[in-house]
Structure formats: C-alpha cells, structure tokens
Enzyme design. Structure first.
Site, PDB file in Angstrom:
ATOM      1  N   CYS B  84       0.787  -1.302   0.189  1.00  0.00           N
ATOM      2  CA  CYS B  84       0.367   0.311  -0.130  1.00  0.00           C
ATOM      3  C   CYS B  84       0.660   1.623  -0.422  1.00  0.00           C
ATOM      4  CB  CYS B  84      -1.136   0.050   0.984  1.00  0.00           C
ATOM      5  SG  CYS B  84      -1.504  -1.710   1.424  1.00  0.00           S
ATOM      6  N   CYS B 210     -13.660  -0.616   7.746  1.00  0.00           N
ATOM      7  CA  CYS B 210     -12.930  -0.813   6.292  1.00  0.00           C
ATOM      8  C   CYS B 210     -12.676  -0.064   5.578  1.00  0.00           C
ATOM      9  CB  CYS B 210     -13.352  -2.245   6.365  1.00  0.00           C
ATOM     10  SG  CYS B 210     -13.052  -3.311   8.160  1.00  0.00           S
ATOM     11  N   LYS B 332     -10.222   5.584   4.002  1.00  0.00           N
ATOM     12  CA  LYS B 332     -11.635   4.955   4.181  1.00  0.00           C
ATOM     13  C   LYS B 332     -12.767   5.624   3.665  1.00  0.00           C
ATOM     14  CE  LYS B 332     -14.698   3.280   6.847  1.00  0.00           C
ATOM     15  NZ  LYS B 332     -15.745   3.039   6.107  1.00  0.00           N
ATOM     16  N   HIS B 336      -9.077   3.300  -2.152  1.00  0.00           N
ATOM     17  CA  HIS B 336      -8.281   2.845  -1.858  1.00  0.00           C
ATOM     18  C   HIS B 336      -8.075   2.720  -2.954  1.00  0.00           C
ATOM     19  CE1 HIS B 336      -4.211   1.904  -0.073  1.00  0.00           C
ATOM     20  NE2 HIS B 336      -4.384   0.964   0.657  1.00  0.00           N
TER      21      HIS B 336
END
Lengths: 389, 389
Positions: B84, B210, B332, B336
C-alpha cells in the site's frame, strides 16, 4: 558526484530451487556481503528486483520481507519490476543514490522462481510472462514472448538475410560457454544440427533457440569510492548506465529490428563512460532467444547492422573472439530467473574484471558491458563497468 | 542539493472505473501536466506506483506501456511495488533524483483497479491483497489485512483502553470529510450507531471500519526550484521524506502498536524538514482501517501514545480541530486504489497548501504531512510539504 563501485558479488546456481524466495535470495546476498567483507549493519538501503512473484507465488511486499529475513529490517527497501530488465533497473537506482551521496553502501539484488517449484506448469508460467506484453493490443492475440521476439527476428531475416543456421550458432556458442560455468543451468554442448532438429516454438525459434525457465538469485554490494578503497575484495567502477524505453505495442515501432531502447541506452552509457563499443572487452547481453542476441550486438555497435548473425558463425562473439559475448552462457545456457538476470550479468562481468572468471576468463578485460532488456524490447538498461585489469 | 517541488497535480475520482489502467492513469497525468503548464516533452523520467496489476489484471511492464500511451516513450521508466506504500516509494525516488540534479522535471503517479472491473470478485481480490503478508508465516493461517490490522488494534485496545466507539468515531469523521470531496468514493455521512451495527469483518473491525476496494489514479509533476519558479501553478516544496521498514512477520515485532517504521520515517522526515509534529497544519494518513489511523497519529506524534482514540471522539483530528487528519476523507471514505493512494494524499495536501481545497480547506496551512504504510505495517513513507500560505 561520487563514483559508484561494485564491491561484492554473489549468486546462486541457476536452475531449479525448492527453497523459498527469502532463503534463495539470502544465499546470494550473504555471498555478496562476505565477498565485500561487510556485515549487514553497513547496508543503508536495499534495492530488489523481482518481476512476478505476486503472480507466480502469491508473494508481494517482498523487499521488506527479504530485508527482514537478512537482518536488515529498518532500512528503506524498494522493489522494482520492469519485466526482464527488472534488476538492472534496481541497480541503476542504487548507483544513482550512491553517486548522489544519498547512501554510502547499499545492497542490490534480484530473485525469481520460474520453474514448477512455484506450483505453476509451463503453460501457466508462459501466461505470467506474457503479462509483460500489451494488455489490450497484444495479449488478446495469444502472443507470448517467443512470438514477440520471433516477429522481430523474422523481420531481421527478411531485411538482412539472417538464417536459421546463424540463429543456431548463437545457441551453440552460448551452450559452449555454459559448459565452463558451474552456475549455469545447462552445462552441455549443443550443435547446429541439434538446434535445427528441435521442435518449433514460435517461428523462427525452435526449442534450442529459447532460454529456459529458471530459479535463482544474484546480489551485488554497491558503494562509493571511499568505502570501495577500504574493501577487501577488488572493486569495479560503474562508469556508465543508460536506461531508455521504446514505444509499446510492437506494432507502433518505427523499426522492428533496431531495438531502439537498446541503442538509446547504449548511447547514454557509452557517453557517460567516455568509451565506445570498440573499447568493450567483454559483454553480457540479453539473449532470451538466439535472435535477441543478434539484435543486441548490433544495437550495441559491436557489429554493423545486419552482421549479427555472421558474428556468431565466425566466432567474433565467442570466448577468444574479438568481442566475447555471454561468456557466462547467457540467458540461453546459464538460465533466466527473470528478476535475477540483470544482476547476474553484473556478477559475471565483475568476475572478469577481477580476473576471477576461471576457464571463462577474458584475459586482460578492463571494460565490460551489460545489456538487459524488458517487455516488447521496450525497456533497456545498459551498464558499463571498469576494472584495473 | 536542489529543492524538489510539486508543480502540478491531478487525480481521477476514486470509485469504479471501467477504463483500462493506461487510460485511467492518463486522465490523472494529463491533469497534472496541464496543472503544471508543461507538455510531455518536459518530462525526463517516469516513476510509476502500481501494486498488483500483474495479479489482478495480467498486466505488467506497465511503466513503459503507460509512458508510451502518454506520448512519453523514450524516457526511463520504473515501476515500484511496496504494497500500500507503493506510490509514495515512487515519489521518494523521483524527489531524490530531482534533489541530486539527475532530472529537472519528472512525472510520478500511481494507478490501480481493485473492484470487480478487474474481473475478480471480492474474495479473490482479498487474496491478492493478502499476498503482501508473509508468504510462509502468515498466509497459511488464512489471515488477510483486516485481520492484520485487527490484531494490531486489538492490542491497542488492551494496552490503552481504546474502544469500538472510538474506532467508529474515526469512520464518522472521515465519512464526514468525504462528503466535502467530489472525488471521494463515499460521499455520505455515517454514525457511530451505523458503524457499530455493521457486520464484523475481523475483530474488532466491522464493515464500516474498513476502507473500500477502489479504482483510481493520481499523478504529480516534480521539478527543481528553477523550473518551479517558472511554472504557472503555485508549487509546494518537498522539504522532508522519511522511509523506513520494520520486521516481518507481525509475530516478530517488538511492539505491536508502535508501527515502528512510521516512527522512524517520521523522525527522518521531521529532521529533514526541520519541523516537529506541532508544526503540521494538515495531514493525510493511512487509514486503511479505523484502528490504523489511531496508530498513525500516535506514531507521528500528533497525540500521545494511547490518546489516538480520544482524538477522533473529541474532534482533535477533524476539520476545524487542532490537527485535521484526512480532510480528503482518507482511504476510508475517499477510497484506496492501492498503487494510487500515496500520490493521492500528496494531491490533497498540495491543494490545501495552495488554498484550493474548497470546502475542505484548512485555512492558512503552510506545513502538510502524508503518511503512507504498506504490508504488515512494515513499510512507511512520510512526506512533508511546505507552501506559502
């Protein structure tokens, strides 16, 4: 600007390895550290080349994982992927960081498993490799890399009269060199007849025109001139690196046989090193297929355009010839664990410049060149090393 | 040493995109070039962050392919993968090259598709993500990233009394910020009750703790001080970058809640920028899960260890609070798309430093910080930007 040096080298045998990537790489890395005479505490950054372990082994974020396995956790880590030019690209960035004074000593290496040790059979692995061709314009045609280089080579045959026998001569030469290299995957001679009798993979390439699938790892320690002066092992200077790309897909190339990115990268590297092709004593070039070596030696200026096929037949590029190419056996006989290949070329050349290449030694070599190519001949990194003879 | 500046920014909406990676990235890249007021001919090198398109879309050697699509064929291209933290790592290397004078103007960006546009359903994509955990020690347990960060967060709850309500407050804050961001995947408010009513994914995380799976791209143009002075758009200076790793696997970490690589990277970045956490006006941090934001703001020194949960509840990290965190909505709410996330953080912060962040604007912001984390909290890149207010 600092002068970057290779101060330590290590590599595994190329072939089939059941050991996980972390352990496979550690074997090469610890050899390189030992060769340099430094411990892990000296390493300030880690540059990893790995092309496809996400696809082939479900293993990513591999640079920090390997660093942790080596006891280097904490240092900045970066993984590069540029198809078959992967670890040369990592090497370039390591060298640039040392040249700029951002780091004094760094570890650079590559690791890959491409055999059935990954759990993938040959057709599946071929598809993984093919992900480096154009996703929209090439993959849907079903082309894979023997086909990509087959197209380039077929055009070379059309333009220059290059023959299947000349292609086979490249395989014969590199297999011959491989018999002198304990680390090579293929340690056996072949013959023009055997190559021409082997089954077609993709026109004009037969099985023996193609490099194998391989597992392996290679690593080098790169340091600045001050650190290099204090090292136990002979160091070699990295006097030039060129890195260029070409258009993708193949269909948009202006000249299919030029491998233009190789010409551009070579021009940059020669200029930086202040030498020309006539000054190179030994070279490792990217012979993923026999035809690729022919294109490479022309792009690098070792022979005139169109003369690449003859060079193999006439021994120009053999050990003992005018410009020995792929004394290690090349990708063709030494093997081609994708992400390790670029660094393995540098390991071989460092050994020649140190006079440590054993039966393969090019006597008195002071200038060495590595040519590492990726994708649709669309990325090339050319590195020039200089030793003391 | 040169001073690197961000001179142009661009990003796509984050969400679901049917367009191929080349075109998706081009949209962000051309916006960044237009914003900088330069054409492609000015770009000397291309740094791409892409974490997993090999696995998710069968597409590798992507940096040269994208460069070719953008009309940049020829320039050196490199793809970075660090889970990430992928595109922050690319950014670091771009900045270092400009600082060293190796390039004057470069393009850096990230692109990824993680939704069903790839052809993969959520369970398959979850497995792709999980390839960034340890191949031998973690993947065989079946753990995936909600579990990884769930373990870290559960420990934080044990040590510091952090509660599920505090975790939920992070989601509520970032969803609220996301309603002010047209590019965010989620443009709707949520509530503590809604978060706590959502289904468990991995203890202590519920669905609304998540971040989503997202498609998107982001790009910035980085240039030295001379070029920046001539640019049309306001530029912001890159005054510090830290990059550190931590041990892998999780089980070997000395302190599960410290996210030590973030602390090390932050220390490096603050030192380089000659500021401390109290000087930061606005931050984008890696809130892949609500608990991750709590760990991050403690590691960065915005709040004392153990106080991260309270900060969200008390509004310390909200727009209008002492240190606004994730005004974009964060991972969030903004989304992402793995390889694009690090650069998207920098796009958001650049807009704040220019005073162009609209309803999300942190007034008078002169110092901004991005925190981008990869793998088992084992890679962190912290970047500090400075503008004129």
């Amino acid at each position: 600007m600092h002068q970057a040096h290779i101060v330590g080298v290590g590599m595994t045998d190329f072939g089939v390895h059941e050991t996980p990537l972390t352990e496979l790489f550690a074997s090469a890395a610890f050899d390189a550290l030992d060769d340099a005479g430094v411990g892990g505490a000296a390493i300030e950054s880690f540059y990893l080349g790995n092309a496809m372990s996400g696809q082939s082994e479900g293993d990513t974020h591999l640079a920090p994982t390997i660093a942790s396995h080596l006891g280097l956790a904490g240092v900045p880590c970066q993984r590069y992927e540029d198809a078959c030019a992967t670890s040369s690209n990592a090497f370039k960035h390591a060298v640039r960081a040392v040249e700029a004074g951002q780091h004094d000593v760094v570890l650079v290496g590559g690791v890959e498993r491409c055999t059935t040790t990954t759990g993938l059979e040959t057709p599946e692995m071929t598809s993984v490799f093919a992900s480096a061709s154009h996703r929209q314009y090439e993959q849907p045609t079903g082309i894979s890399f023997p086909g990509v280089f087959g197209l380039l080579t077929t055009r070379h045959m059309h333009e220059h009269g290059t023959t299947e026998e000349q292609l086979a001569a490249v395989a014969v030469k590199n297999h011959g060199h491989g018999t002198l290299n304990d680390r090579a995957q293929f340690g056996t001679e072949t013959s023009v007849e055997e190559v021409l009798d082997s089954p077609i993979v993709a026109t004009p390439f037969r099985l023996f025109d193609c490099c194998p699938f391989s597992d392996g790892a290679a690593a080098v320690v790169v340091a600045n001139e001050d650190v290099a002066a204090d090292m136990e092992a002979d160091s070699v200077a990295v006097t030039g690196i060129g890195h260029a790309t070409d258009v993708v897909p193949l269909a948009e190339k202006e000249d299919l046989t030029a491998t233009q990115s190789a010409r551009d990268a070579a021009t940059q590297a020669y200029e930086a090193a202040d030498i020309g092709p006539e000054d190179v004593d030994v070279a490792e070039v990217h012979d993923c297929f026999t035809g690729a070596e022919i294109l490479a030696i022309e792009a690098l200026g070792f022979v005139e355009d169109g003369e690449g096929g003859k060079a193999a037949v006439e021994g120009t590029t053999a050990l003992g010839g005018r410009i020995p190419v792929n004394p290690s056996g090349g990708l063709k006989a030494k093997g081609h664990p994708i992400g390790a290949t670029g660094i393995a070329q540098l390991v071989e050349l460092t050994e020649h410049l140190r006079g440590e290449a054993g039966e393969r030694q090019v006597d008195g070599a002071t200038h060495a060149l590595a040519h590492n190519l990726g994708g649709d001949a669309a990325t090339t990194v050319v590195s020039i090393l200089e030793g003391d003879a």
